[in-house]
Design a protein around this motif. Structure first.
Motif, mmCIF file in Angstrom:
data_model
loop_
_atom_site.group_PDB
_atom_site.id
_atom_site.type_symbol
_atom_site.label_atom_id
_atom_site.label_comp_id
_atom_site.label_asym_id
_atom_site.label_seq_id
_atom_site.Cartn_x
_atom_site.Cartn_y
_atom_site.Cartn_z
ATOM 1 N N LYS A 121 5.575 73.631 10.363
ATOM 2 C CA LYS A 121 5.801 72.350 9.676
ATOM 3 C C LYS A 121 6.899 71.529 10.360
ATOM 4 O O LYS A 121 7.854 71.077 9.739
ATOM 5 C CB LYS A 121 6.136 72.578 8.196
ATOM 6 N N HIS A 285 -0.947 62.988 7.650
ATOM 7 C CA HIS A 285 -0.420 64.341 7.502
ATOM 8 C C HIS A 285 -0.006 64.819 8.891
ATOM 9 O O HIS A 285 -0.846 65.241 9.694
ATOM 10 C CB HIS A 285 -1.481 65.264 6.898
ATOM 11 N N ASN A 287 1.580 67.414 10.154
ATOM 12 C CA ASN A 287 1.298 68.780 10.579
ATOM 13 C C ASN A 287 -0.197 68.977 10.853
ATOM 14 O O ASN A 287 -0.582 69.679 11.785
ATOM 15 C CB ASN A 287 1.792 69.776 9.541
#
Length: 580
Positions: A121, A285, A287
């Motif tokens: 992450k 997003h 990640n």
């Protein structure tokens, strides 16, 4: 509605989108083929590897990428970085097979870095390059690409490395009559045509039009007999699954290059994805984007490809052509595959200067001169950072340039924490609250009270500066009784700063001056208590607001404001100080 590959990153797919995606894929392919070949040569690789890379990264991202229409592929910003990494490792005479193997390993390393970072992450890493330094880096990269392509545009070769040496070698080549007139004519005409079409007819595929006309010119004017190099027939068929092999001594330089490429690719992808997602209402997003980029690079690396990134121009083409999902990219991959399997000689008469024209026009789109001018007008410090990043790329090279860009971004953050803005606050007639005396020189001060604001967390890097400034305020005449710290901007106090605060408070107490805090956040207040600072700082000297601290001081000292500058809504009753 039915879903393709749910859980693998493909967007929900509606049947009515199929025709639009196929048509957009056809349009996109007309851009993918010439750019793929051009950017492969920019990276120091055979043109066919650009097509292999385009096919595999499109399929990989379609399966795992979160964006509906983002288009990945060979990129002009990564080409010089790839070349700077692999060319020093290639034999002096140039070994195309070794260069491809090195580039494939580089793609696999980028894939591993991206996927590991996604699992951990670490999507925020893309923020390590600030906008000013990224602008400077891209400007330097644009100039580097432009100068590097000039000899090819004019039909001759040079033996030099580095922007300055390459430019000098190019000028000497021109002076010595090495330029091929026909090649220069094709290349310059190609640049002009692309720029004119992009400017006045943006919906027309400018690169495709130029490529078709250049191929036609080869046949009509027999350009090969006039010394113009041609692409030639591409290898037929699709490459087999290949695990590239390189020496152990190559892994270190390759990994260093992979880190820089991964960072630039991620930053470029996040910014491009954010821009297009804002138009469609999607969320980004970070990640998951890293997973998509990682898989795209993994697929490319296993089929004789090289590292890839997002292309804003190709994504825009896909969007304008009506793309709705990643099936557009899949269509493009299928069409490119059919071309190299069935008609590998389709681009055999494409002049090499035309590919140089594609690369040069792409490099011009990387440069952002208006943003540089805006930085100069708005903030000279960040303009300086941009120029430093530009010079890092131009003078030291592409890979050192990205390291400099990242380093400058981090140092700029540290500089702001080290030398934050600070000021005294005073009361201004007609305005509620307490205001910066720099902006309001007429602000009134309460006798015996100084209100001081320090706009940063109090940490090891700036604690002594904070101490010195408070000491200066304590030594001014008339001597203050309270120094109130407007502590709302202080989001942290570390242990080094705690020790400095303790020594400062003891020194002030010895002079009969109290150190007082107002608007200190609860988590920071808890840290101060945990450090044991309330042994020296009176627990009663922590106030929820500046107003309550001022009221308490007035109650204790009897000081008062002038009658003609009373603030609207000021309470007549004193607020009680907060206690621990």
């Amino acid at each position: 509605m039915f879903t393709l590959g749910r859980g693998l990153g493909l967007s929900p797919f509606r049947r009515e989108w199929l025709a639009k995606d196929i048509m957009a894929g056809v349009v996109l392919t007309t851009l993918l083929v010439p750019q793929g070949m051009a950017y492969a040569e920019l990276a120091g690789l055979p043109p066919i590897t650009g097509l292999y890379t385009s096919i595999m990264c499109l399929l990989g991202y379609a399966a795992f990428g979160p964006s509906r229409i983002l288009v990945l592929g060979p990129d002009s910003s990564l080409g010089p970085m790839i070349a700077a990494t692999i060319l020093p490792l290639v034999a002096a005479k140039g070994d195309a097979k070794r260069a491809v193997a090195l580039a494939s390993v580089l793609a696999l390393m980028v894939a591993v870095i991206m996927i590991v970072a996604a699992v951990a992450k670490l999507g925020f890493i893309a923020d390590l390059i600030s906008k000013p330094t990224m602008v400077g880096y891209m400007n330097g990269l644009a100039l580097t690409i432009l100068v590097g392509q000039l000899p090819k545009l004019f039909g001759f070769k040079i033996d030099a490395e580095g922007l300055i040496r390459e430019f000098i070698a190019f000028v000497k080549g021109l002076a010595n009559g090495e330029a091929v007139a026909a090649a220069a004519a094709v290349g310059i005409a190609g640049i002009v045509l692309i720029l004119v079409l992009q400017r006045w007819l943006p919906k027309i595929p400018a690169v495709l039009i130029m490529v078709v006309l250049a191929i036609a010119a080869t046949s009509v004017f027999d350009l090969a007999s006039h010394g113009v190099s041609l692409v030639g027939v591409l290898p037929r068929g699709f490459p087999p699954f290949t695990i590239p092999s390189v020496g152990l001594s190559d892994l270190g330089p390759l990994f260093a290059g992979a880190l820089g490429i991964a960072l630039v690719s991620l930053a470029d992808t996040i910014s491009t994805a954010s821009a297009f997602a804002a138009r469609t209402g999607q969320e980004i997003h970070g990640n998951q984007e890293m997973i998509g980029i990682g898989v795209a690079n993994l697929a490319a690396g296993l089929f004789q490809g090289f590292p890839v990134s997002t292309s804003g121009s190709r994504t825009a083409v896909a969007e304008r052509a009506g793309a709705k999902t990643q099936f557009t990219g899949v269509t493009g991959a299928v069409l490119i595959t059919l071309m190299i399997v069935l008609v590998p000689g389709l681009f055999r008469n494409l002049p090499q200067p035309a590919l140089a024209a594609v690369v040069i026009t792409a490099s011009l789109s990387l440069a952002d001169i208006p943003a540089t001018v805006r930085l100069w007008r708005q903030r000279k410090t960040e303009f300086g950072l941009s120029i430093a990043a530009f010079l890092g790329v131009a003078v030291l090279g592409v890979l050192p340039g990205i390291a400099i860009a990242v380093g400058l971004s981090i140092l700029n953050v540290f500089r702001r924490a080290w030398w934050p803005y600070d000021t005294e606050l005073g009361r201004v007639g007609g305005l509620a609250g307490y205001h910066d005396v720099t902006m309001h020189p007429e602000a009134e001060h309460l006798p015996g009270l100084v209100i001081y604001r320090f706009d940063a967390p109090l940490i090891f890097a700036n604690a002594k500066r904070f101490r010195d400034e408070v000491r200066r305020l304590a030594s001014q005449e008339p001597k203050p009784v309270w120094i109130v710290i407007a502590a709302e901007p202080m989001t942290d106090v570390d242990t080094t700063a705690s020790d400095v605060l303790e020594e400062l408070d003891e020194a002030l107490n010895a002079q009969g001056i109290s150190l007082v805090f107002a608007e200190l956040k609860d988590p920071v207040r808890e840290k101060i208590q945990r450090y044991g600072l309330t042994r020296t700082i009176d627990p009663r000297h922590f106030f929820p607001t500046i107003e309550s601290a001022v009221t308490a001081f007035r109650q204790q000292s009897g000081s008062d404001w002038s009658a003609d500058t009373s603030q609207p809504g000021e309470s007549a009753e004193p607020s009680q100080p907060a206690t621990s």
